[in-house]
Motif scaffolding. Structure first.
Motif, PDB file in Angstrom:
ATOM      1  N   GLY A 135       0.791  -1.235   0.000  1.00  0.00           N
ATOM      2  CA  GLY A 135       0.000   0.000   0.000  1.00  0.00           C
ATOM      3  C   GLY A 135       0.819   1.278   0.000  1.00  0.00           C
ATOM      4  O   GLY A 135       0.569   2.193  -0.784  1.00  0.00           O
ATOM      5  N   LEU A 139       0.902   3.828  -3.100  1.00  0.00           N
ATOM      6  CA  LEU A 139       0.377   5.173  -2.878  1.00  0.00           C
ATOM      7  C   LEU A 139       1.351   6.223  -3.425  1.00  0.00           C
ATOM      8  O   LEU A 139       0.955   7.191  -4.071  1.00  0.00           O
ATOM      9  N   ASN A 285       9.530  -6.087   3.820  1.00  0.00           N
ATOM     10  CA  ASN A 285       8.593  -6.030   4.939  1.00  0.00           C
ATOM     11  C   ASN A 285       7.504  -5.007   4.693  1.00  0.00           C
ATOM     12  O   ASN A 285       7.779  -3.880   4.325  1.00  0.00           O
ATOM     13  N   VAL A 450      -3.942   8.679   7.106  1.00  0.00           N
ATOM     14  CA  VAL A 450      -4.320   8.400   5.726  1.00  0.00           C
ATOM     15  C   VAL A 450      -5.795   8.044   5.523  1.00  0.00           C
ATOM     16  O   VAL A 450      -6.201   7.701   4.423  1.00  0.00           O
ATOM     17  N   GLU A 672      -6.172  -1.421  10.037  1.00  0.00           N
ATOM     18  CA  GLU A 672      -5.809  -1.047   8.663  1.00  0.00           C
ATOM     19  C   GLU A 672      -5.942   0.471   8.546  1.00  0.00           C
ATOM     20  O   GLU A 672      -7.044   1.007   8.594  1.00  0.00           O
ATOM     21  N   THR A 676      -6.111   0.860   0.144  1.00  0.00           N
ATOM     22  CA  THR A 676      -6.327   1.587  -1.096  1.00  0.00           C
ATOM     23  C   THR A 676      -6.937   0.672  -2.154  1.00  0.00           C
ATOM     24  O   THR A 676      -7.616   1.141  -3.062  1.00  0.00           O
TER      25      THR A 676
HETATM   26  C1  475 Z   1      -1.328   0.696   5.356  1.00  0.00           C
HETATM   27  N1  475 Z   1       4.458  -0.270   5.167  1.00  0.00           N
HETATM   28  C2  475 Z   1      -2.553   0.807   4.478  1.00  0.00           C
HETATM   29  C3  475 Z   1      -1.238   2.311   2.986  1.00  0.00           C
HETATM   30  O1  475 Z   1      -1.341   4.670   3.182  1.00  0.00           O
HETATM   31  C4  475 Z   1      -2.538   2.141   3.735  1.00  0.00           C
HETATM   32  C5  475 Z   1       5.887  -0.169   7.146  1.00  0.00           C
HETATM   33  C6  475 Z   1       7.148  -0.411   7.679  1.00  0.00           C
HETATM   34  C7  475 Z   1       8.133  -0.907   6.889  1.00  0.00           C
HETATM   35  C8  475 Z   1       7.867  -1.172   5.580  1.00  0.00           C
HETATM   36  N2  475 Z   1       6.634  -0.952   5.058  1.00  0.00           N
HETATM   37  C9  475 Z   1       5.676  -0.449   5.808  1.00  0.00           C
HETATM   38  C10 475 Z   1       3.349   0.232   5.698  1.00  0.00           C
HETATM   39  O2  475 Z   1       3.261   0.614   6.827  1.00  0.00           O
HETATM   40  C11 475 Z   1       2.192   0.301   4.814  1.00  0.00           C
HETATM   41  O3  475 Z   1       2.238  -0.124   3.659  1.00  0.00           O
HETATM   42  N3  475 Z   1       1.095   0.832   5.308  1.00  0.00           N
HETATM   43  C12 475 Z   1      -0.106   0.924   4.490  1.00  0.00           C
HETATM   44  O4  475 Z   1      -0.150   2.189   3.883  1.00  0.00           O
HETATM   45  C13 475 Z   1      -1.138   3.642   2.287  1.00  0.00           C
HETATM   46  O5  475 Z   1      -3.591   2.182   2.817  1.00  0.00           O
HETATM   47  O6  475 Z   1      -3.695   0.707   5.277  1.00  0.00           O
HETATM   48  O7  475 Z   1      -1.270  -0.587   5.941  1.00  0.00           O
END
Ligand code: 475
Length: 834
Positions: A135, A139, A285, A450, A672, A676
């Protein structure tokens, strides 16, 4: 303030005369030219790979020309620039997207046809640029797309990983990871910039400047080079071309000829290898912090090169540094690029000789920060000893940032030691840790979540003390959005035709509010039929994709029930597959006659598990084991099929999403942040089954609750349930118990393999509340089934939903960021090219 273009216009209009012509002969010449001069081929000696490459290079020529025009223009008029800093850009393919943006798709299809190739086959030759996990990375890609399409002078900054997101193979039901060697074949969509490179230091020691309190000299022998690669981002129907600048790590340590001559061949290249590894691989990750030293060095390389580049560009304007915040806005995509803050401070203090207060004012007015998750395991923290060793100057700056910050807190809340302890950037653990989310917050003028619910939650949890100290106004919401270019116009041509017909033209692609008029069509029988047929066609296309990737045959006449996203406990793919097991049990209890009356269903899963996430990998194994048994059960036949599509990617999503009838977004409430894909599914005429979480809530508000199937407990109830389950055994309802029993009777192979998944619910406190939500989940499925049987009403829901989705365009999101955080304006490039 950005100026509106004025007298320079004339000068820039001249560029359009030199634009490469758009007629068939010119396009053909350029493709043939690239075939010969770039790939040493002739039209009689090509394959579809070279048909793709030659066409792609000829499209790239056009993009680069506009890239130049755009950037020269923005420099000239002194436009304020927006920099979106992200360790991840999940771009996917570019060819089709670029053809549509330039409005040259038919022209290239014809030219390829002339040399005996189908455009679709050429498009299929492109490999995804998979420089992201899920995500957050996707994004970032949608946001640079929107900035380009809406004419904002915006750039993405990221890393050019040699290996992107790993390729997922399914062997014996298990996920096996293979490296993603996406750069093995030529990449037409990047331009190497050996002229743009910056030195980046690590380790070493500090020498204090006796004259200046905050000025140090940082000396070190370990210096790498970050070199730029520019990835043009085509703006649909505009002259503007955006840019993603990706850094690749090299070394300025030369090949060691002395070592080589002495026979030490490994030692001779050792320095170079140590450097390259920094941008070799994307950490796989999602929503989890790895905490490895290499990751920290990766993040710093990225931040240092980016800050140096931004400052260098600014300094060309000749303006005083105090005006940086008027010329540049920097958005941090989660905490991963937070070292940009102390790096900016270092450059301003040590290199530019500014005083602390000046430097801090410039920095905080320039930076803003987006949080994407509240999961504790995702929060970035770096041990102080590690930071101190690798980046001694930054550790010192962080201590000072924290000192001045805590002094200001103490002044406002005298004597509140508990507050100081809890709000400190340094966590007093052993060893001490730097809390990156706090550092990002202290160094930014705005912090956003978000989706509405997520932005509320962060104000009540991780940033609660900051709201008290810094005021609630600093913390705002920016609900996510997705690009209508890729996620409707490109991936769903048939539905896009229907929309275009109703709107009257294709302007909705850049202005999604125009799709509102679809609403008038819900009573038009003929239109509804064509709407349904478009979905069926997409399902047929997906059925072929499933057959070719898994060997499983599914019927497009069944209900397509889809859950595609990263595999994570909080996303509850486990609940989905347990629901499938229960359904299978029920079907087995029925007579053939009863079964024949059941709604046919294909349950589709796809998604990757982080390589080190054992539980998530066991869930994949369970899904595949259930699929194997169910799909080969002749009694069941087409009534139920279960499919795990391997190697989920942006390109796979472009097949899957337009073909969904119902998709599942079933995270435990409050976990969550937004989601998206929920937006993408609804925009493509799919209905969603979801929890009251993330952007599901706002989607429900926009399209109306009759158009969405909600179930499960609410976010504010979660804490009490969890508390209860810490001390009490969960009480599974009969459906859940039935599913557990079936697994434990070895129906899907050796039950031992799956026992840990059952234990996580029954003995591990059921952290994600499966036992709590399962009954309402099963009920919701029944409601979906009943609704799908009423075909006319289903189509009405689908059309109404799409017509009300304008809010979820990333164009809306970007406009809000620009107005409320960046103070940036659109600057259309003048001189009409199209
Ligand atoms: C959310 N990735 C979605 C999306 O805002 C949301 C964290 C740590 C290390 C590596 N990757 C991450 C995320 O935290 C992530 O992808 N979060 C996502 O962001 C856009 O729509 O709910 O889980």
């Amino acid at each position: 303030q950005p100026k509106t273009p004025s007298k320079e216009d004339g000068e820039f209009r001249d560029y359009s005369h030199s634009e490469i012509a758009r007629d068939a002969a010119t396009i053909k010449n350029s493709v043939v030219m690239h075939l010969a001069a770039t790939f040493l081929r002739t039209p009689s000696n090509i394959d579809s790979a070279h048909a793709y490459l030659a066409s792609a290079f000829s499209v790239r020529d056009r993009l680069l020309q506009r890239w130049n025009l755009t950037n020269e223009y923005h420099d000239k008029i002194g436009a304020k620039r927006v920099y979106y800093m992200s360790l991840e850009f999940l771009i996917g393919r570019t060819f089709d997207n670029a053809l549509l943006a330039l409005q040259l798709r038919d022209e290239y299809a014809n030219v390829l046809g002339d040399v005996g190739f189908r455009l679709e086959d050429a498009i299929d030759e492109e490999r995804d640029a998979a420089l992201g996990n899920g995500g957050l990375g996707r994004l970032a890609a949608c946001y640079v797309d929107s900035m380009a399409c809406s004419n904002y002078p915006g750039w993405g900054y990221g890393l050019r990983y040699k290996y992107g997101m790993f390729q997922q193979q399914i062997i014996n039901g298990y996920q096996v990871e293979a490296p993603d060697c996406w750069l093995d074949s030529p990449n037409p969509w990047e331009l190497p910039r050996p002229d743009i490179a910056y030195p980046v230091k690590f380790y070493g020691h500090l020498v204090r400047d006796p004259e200046h309190e905050h000025r140090y000299k940082w000396e070190s022998d370990v210096v790498y080079d970050a070199m730029a690669f520019d990835v043009p981002v085509p703006g649909y129907g505009t002259n503007n071309v955006g840019n993603i600048r990706l850094w690749s790590c090299k070394t300025n340590t030369l090949f060691d000829l002395n070592k080589f001559n002495a026979g030490d061949y490994q030692g001779a290249t050792g320095g170079q290898v140590a450097a390259q590894i920094l941008t070799d691989v994307l950490y796989p990750n999602d929503n989890t912090n790895e905490g490895k030293e290499l990751r920290l060095r990766q993040e710093y390389l990225f931040c240092s090169a980016t800050m140096q580049d931004i400052l260098a560009r600014f300094k060309k304007s000749g303006k005083p540094l105090s005006e940086l915040p008027d010329m540049a806005a920097i958005q941090l995509n989660d905490t991963h690029p937070t070292l940009g803050i102390p790096e900016m401070m270092r450059l301003l203090l040590d290199e530019e000789g500014l005083k602390w207060d000046e430097a801090w004012d410039i920095t905080t007015r320039t930076f803003a920060f987006t949080n994407h998750t509240v999961l504790p395991e995702a929060m970035e923290k770096w041990p102080v000893p590690m930071l101190d060793k690798i980046l001694p100057r930054h550790m010192g700056i962080i201590y000072d940032i924290n000192l001045y910050f805590l002094q200001s807190v103490e002044k406002k809340f005298p004597g509140d030691r508990e507050l100081l302890r809890s709000i400190s950037v340094i966590e007093e653990s052993n060893p001490q840790q730097v809390r990156m989310a706090y550092l990002a917050c202290v160094g930014s003028h705005k912090v956003n979540g978000v989706a509405a619910i997520h932005s509320d939650i962060i104000k009540q949890t991780i940033f609660k003390d900051f709201v008290r100290v810094q005021g609630a106004d600093k913390f705002i919401n920016k609900t996510n959005g997705v690009s209508p270019r890729r996620w409707v116009n490109e991936c769903n041509p048939d539905m896009s035709e229907l929309i275009t017909e109703v709107v009257g033209d294709r302007s909705w692609v850049n202005d999604l509010s125009k799709i509102k008029v679809l609403e008038e069509k819900v009573d038009d029988k003929d239109f509804c039929k064509r709407w349904w047929d478009a979905k069926q066609k997409n399902k047929g296309r997906l059925a072929e994709y499933i057959l070719s990737t898994t060997g499983i045959k599914v019927s497009p006449n069944a209900l397509f029930d889809v859950q595609v996203k990263r595999i994570h406990e909080y996303k509850r793919q486990l609940m989905n597959i347990l629901g499938v097991v229960y359904r299978y049990h029920r079907l087995k209890q029925m007579t053939q006659e009863e079964r024949d009356k059941e709604l046919h269903r294909v349950v589709i899963f796809a998604g990757k598990a982080a390589a080190g996430y054992w539980v998530a990998k066991q869930v994949i194994k369970l899904i595949n084991s259930v699929a194997e048994v169910v799909n080969s059960d002749e009694e069941i036949g087409d009534v139920l099929k279960v499919v795990f599509i391997p190697d989920y990617s942006v390109t796979a999503a472009e097949y899957i999403i337009p073909a969904s009838d119902i998709s599942q977004h079933i995270s435990t409430a409050g976990t969550e942040a937004s989601g998206t894909s929920n937006m993408k599914f609804v925009l493509n005429g799919g209905i969603i089954l979801g929890t009251v979480d993330g952007a599901n809530i706002e989607i429900g508000e926009e399209i109306g609750e009759e158009q969405i199937f909600f179930f499960g407990c609410l976010a504010h109830e979660v804490e009490d349930f969890r508390h209860y389950l810490r001390f009490h055994q969960p009480k599974p309802d009969t459906a859940l118990q039935t599913a557990f029993d079936m697994i434990q009777r070895n129906t899907f192979g050796d039950a031992h393999i799956f026992q840990p998944l059952i234990d996580a619910v029954m003995r591990g406190g059921d952290v994600y509340l499966l036992s709590v939500d399962f009954p309402s989940y099963i009920e919701a499925h029944k409601a979906v089934e009943a609704a799908y049987r009423q075909r006319d009403e289903w189509v009405t829901k689908s059309i109404l939903s799409v017509s009300r989705m304008a809010k979820f365009s990333s164009d809306r999101a970007i406009q809000e960021y620009a107005e409320e955080i960046w103070n940036a304006e659109p600057v259309p490039v003048r001189g009409s090219i199209i």
